[in-house]
Structures are given as C-alpha cells and as structure tokens.
Design a protein around this motif. Structure first.
Motif, PDB file in Angstrom:
ATOM      1  N   ALA A   1      -9.119  13.268  -5.850  1.00  0.00           N
ATOM      2  CA  ALA A   1      -8.130  13.017  -6.783  1.00  0.00           C
ATOM      3  C   ALA A   1      -6.710  13.539  -6.124  1.00  0.00           C
ATOM      4  O   ALA A   1      -6.706  14.993  -5.954  1.00  0.00           O
ATOM      5  N   VAL A   2      -5.901  12.901  -5.684  1.00  0.00           N
ATOM      6  CA  VAL A   2      -4.317  13.458  -5.096  1.00  0.00           C
ATOM      7  C   VAL A   2      -3.405  13.489  -6.345  1.00  0.00           C
ATOM      8  O   VAL A   2      -3.379  12.751  -7.195  1.00  0.00           O
ATOM      9  N   CYS A   3      -2.655  14.283  -6.309  1.00  0.00           N
ATOM     10  CA  CYS A   3      -1.633  14.820  -7.124  1.00  0.00           C
ATOM     11  C   CYS A   3      -0.211  14.642  -6.572  1.00  0.00           C
ATOM     12  O   CYS A   3      -0.015  15.391  -5.780  1.00  0.00           O
ATOM     13  N   GLU A   4       0.720  13.623  -7.244  1.00  0.00           N
ATOM     14  CA  GLU A   4       1.852  13.474  -6.344  1.00  0.00           C
ATOM     15  C   GLU A   4       3.106  13.953  -7.314  1.00  0.00           C
ATOM     16  O   GLU A   4       4.007  13.300  -7.686  1.00  0.00           O
ATOM     17  N   LYS A   5       3.029  15.554  -7.451  1.00  0.00           N
ATOM     18  CA  LYS A   5       3.822  16.015  -8.238  1.00  0.00           C
ATOM     19  C   LYS A   5       4.547  17.303  -7.775  1.00  0.00           C
ATOM     20  O   LYS A   5       3.602  17.699  -6.877  1.00  0.00           O
ATOM     21  N   THR A   6       5.295  17.835  -7.887  1.00  0.00           N
ATOM     22  CA  THR A   6       6.101  18.971  -7.705  1.00  0.00           C
ATOM     23  C   THR A   6       5.106  20.148  -8.379  1.00  0.00           C
ATOM     24  O   THR A   6       5.006  20.090  -9.533  1.00  0.00           O
ATOM     25  N   PHE A   7       4.619  21.189  -7.673  1.00  0.00           N
ATOM     26  CA  PHE A   7       3.948  21.886  -7.963  1.00  0.00           C
ATOM     27  C   PHE A   7       4.761  23.189  -8.331  1.00  0.00           C
ATOM     28  O   PHE A   7       5.455  23.779  -7.451  1.00  0.00           O
TER      29      PHE A   7
END
Length: 422
Positions: A213-219
C-alpha cells in the motif's frame, strides 16, 4: 443496541495488567477507525473468542460456559457486545458506515498528519530535536569522525539501504541512534550528495488485502513536512498488477513509516528530499509461508520497485522500519522468557539477521516464516522488500541489536539496526 450475532473485527489484542480488571485484554484498532482502545477482563476471552458472527448470544453463553466450566449469562454476553459495538470494534453495518466516512476523509486530505506525535515521541519541535540529538544520535555517533567501514587504503562504502526499529522512540532510542547516526554520516559523504528520495518501507499492523500500500500524501512531522515523490509512485502504480493506492488509508494510524519520516526529516534539515511511503503486507504470502516471488501481484510490485530504483541509481535510499520478535505474556505466551530463553532468542534473531546481511531474500523469508507464529517477527515484509530492492552487489552490516524487556511483566520486543552498502 444488542447485536444478535456479534462478529469481532481483526484487531490487535494484547494482555496487560489493569488497575480495574487486573489481568486484562486490550483491544486496539490498528486500522484507525475506532478512536480509542478497549480494555476488558481477561476472563472474558472465552466469550470474545466466540464472537464469530455465526453464534447467537445464547449460543455464545452456552459454549463459553462449557469451555470454562463456569456459568456465563447471555445478558453478560449482550453487555460485552454492546460495549464493543459502541467502540466500533465489531464488524457491523454501523462500523462499515464509519469506516467509509474515515477512509473518504483520509483519501481527500492532502496531508497525512503525525498520528503519534505527543505520544510515542515529543510533539514539540524543539523537544523532539533535542531528544533525537541527545538520546539517540549522540550515543551512537562514531568517535573521532572516522567513516564507517573506511580503511587506511580506501574510502567508506556507499550506503544504499537501512533497517531501523519501529518501536516508540522512548524504548528504542539507542537502536534508532545506531541506524540514523550511520545514515547521518553517509549523507555527509560526497557519494550521497545526490540523494533526493527516500523509500520508506513499513509493517502494516492492520490487516491488508493487497501485498503493498503506497501513500501519496505529504507526511507531517513536528520537524516539518515530507512530500511524496509522485513520479515514482505513478511508475509503481502503472507497473503493478493491483491498485497500489487502494489501501493507502492504512497509513493513517500506522507508526512504522511515521517514525522513520521523523528521523529522516531531522537529518535532512533544510535539504530538499521526497519520500515514497510503502506498507509491506505481502498479501497472503506470510500466512501461507510462501516466498512473495511466487505471488504474481507481489512480484509485479517488487519488480517495478527495483526498476524505479535502477532508473534513479545514486539518488534514492531505501529504509525499512522493522522490529523482530514479540514474545511473552503481552503477546499471548504463558510466561516471560528466562535468561536461557533470552539467549536462545538472541541466537535465533541473529540467524535471521545473518540472512539479511547476506542479502538473501528467499533465505530470510524462509527463516523467519518457519517460526512466525511463535517468534512473531513483524518486520518480515519490510525487510524482505528492502533486500529485494538492494543492488545485487550490496553487503549488509549489523549496527545494533537489542531486546526491549517490559519491566513489569517481562515481555520482549527485539529489534536490529542494519546498514547496507555497495
């Protein structure tokens, strides 16, 4: 609100000592849908085990009575079911409605907030930076400034990968220190000046239906944000046989990647860089004890990751946030390990570490899988993925190993820090 045939969700259940209940079970939703944990008496375990969605309240009471030899009343079962339903711990229409709302909100948000700031580590920027410097990095920085692995005749090897703990920073400060002091030193060398992307691999402590699962958000971190490397994420999505973004909401409450982001942000300072956050569940390969290379979906992603890294050689560093064993009463074992058993655990962990530092992905997977149900190594996914992502010429180095022992009841979480170089 009584649920006629209660079904417990896939939750993390650990044994604790509670002031009210004594020996108790803590139910935690690692998916992040339920806002808080629930604590119930350990004596309720026979009832809880029968919340399978098939039995009525009366049948649960009858079967639990037979199993324990003590009378369990159906009203008692109903009260427990109501408590868990109110806490979003049961698989019910009410839960699924809330889940849809939480997932939708997370998907629509551009930022993944720092879920564990103020709990597992300081939420204040200055206090966090000071803790990392004094309690983590300072205890592990090499004396005299000598480059790790350097010889009198040659320069130090180039770091290409790292394995660090993913326990809370309070308990694993020294382990984090050894991992990230090595990275700090590597980032200061001319060979790593071009690094502009960090692939952060983590364990999903919530159940995953897909291998990754890849997260394409600013951390978000208290030390500043880390933006996603969207081009690389798009390449992974296009080349994989499954939707790599479909379960990105599992990043919402997951700590294994968040903790690595905190350290990376600290080391970078004002230096620009992006991240590719990936949770590594490996689909059903862990359950079936089958090498992910034999799974078409997992292999498509692993191949895509390797190709994306090859196109960016010299610009990307891969970090796995991974712990090793979880043993003792907290995790369901009847008693804590004694000194002899702790030595045996150390030897067993080092056998797995040797497979990793030898860059032997199938050997590492097979070694950990053989006692996954009893040693409970939760870092199998990210470490295996890291090993698959490394250049074939890499070599590993053991930087640190430790067993964190609970001072009250003796349960152990072990972890290691590893550096990988070419």
């Amino acid at each position: 609100m009584s649920i006629l045939r209660p079904k417990l969700r896939a939750l993390e259940i650990i044994v604790i000592q509670d002031e009210r209940h004594g020996r108790a079970l803590m139910l935690r939703d690692t998916e992040g849908i339920a806002p808080s944990a629930v604590i119930i008496p350990a004596a309720s375990s026979a009832v809880l085990a029968r919340f399978d969605g098939r039995r009525s309240l009366d049948e649960i009471a009858r079967d639990a009575s037979r199993a324990t030899g003590e009378r369990v009343d159906a009203n008692q079962v109903a009260r427990l079911a109501d408590e868990l339903e109110r806490a979003w711990m049961l698989d019910s229409p009410r839960f699924h409605a809330r889940r849809r709302s939480v997932v939708r909100s997370f998907d629509e948000a551009p930022i993944r907030t720092a879920a564990h700031a103020g709990g597992a580590y300081h939420g204040d920027r200055a206090r966090l930076a000071d803790f990392i410097e004094r309690q983590c990095l300072a205890v592990a920085r090499p004396q005299g400034g000598a480059a790790r692995g350097a010889t009198a005749k040659g320069a130090a090897p180039r770091m290409v990968g790292l394995c660090a703990p993913h326990m809370d920073l309070w308990r694993a400060a020294v382990g984090y220190g050894h991992a990230y002091a090595a990275l700090e030193q590597a980032l200061a060398t001319p060979e790593l000046q071009a690094i502009d992307t960090f692939v952060l691999l983590g364990t999903s402590h919530a159940a995953m239906r897909r291998p990754f699962a890849v997260c394409e958000k600013t951390f978000e971190t208290p030390l500043g944000p880390l933006d996603p490397e969207r081009e690389m994420i798009t390449e992974l999505a296009d080349a994989s046989r499954f939707d790599v973004r479909a379960e990105q909401y599992l990043h919402k409450n997951e700590h294994s990647v968040e903790f690595q982001a905190v350290f990376v942000r600290h080391l970078l300072g004002d230096r620009a860089a992006a991240i590719v956050p990936i949770l590594c569940g490996l689909s059903d390969c862990q359950v079936r004890r089958r090498d992910p290379a034999q799974d078409d979906d997992a292999e498509s992603f692993l191949t895509a990751l390797g190709e994306a890294l090859a196109r960016r050689r010299g610009r990307v560093l891969v970090i796995a946030g991974a712990d090793l064993a979880h043993v003792g009463p907290r995790f369901g074992d009847p008693s804590p390990l004694d000194a002899r058993q702790r030595r045996a655990l150390r030897e067993r962990d080092h056998a797995s570490i040797e497979r990793a530092t030898s860059i032997d992905p199938p050997g590492f997977f097979a070694d950990v899988a053989q006692d996954l149900g009893t040693r409970r190594v939760c870092g199998l996914g990210p470490i295996y993925t890291l090993l698959r992502a490394l250049p074939p010429s890499s070599r590993g180095e053991l930087l640190h190993y430790d067993q964190c022992i609970d001072p009250e009841e003796g349960s152990i979480v072990s972890h290691t820090s590893l550096g990988f170089y070419v």
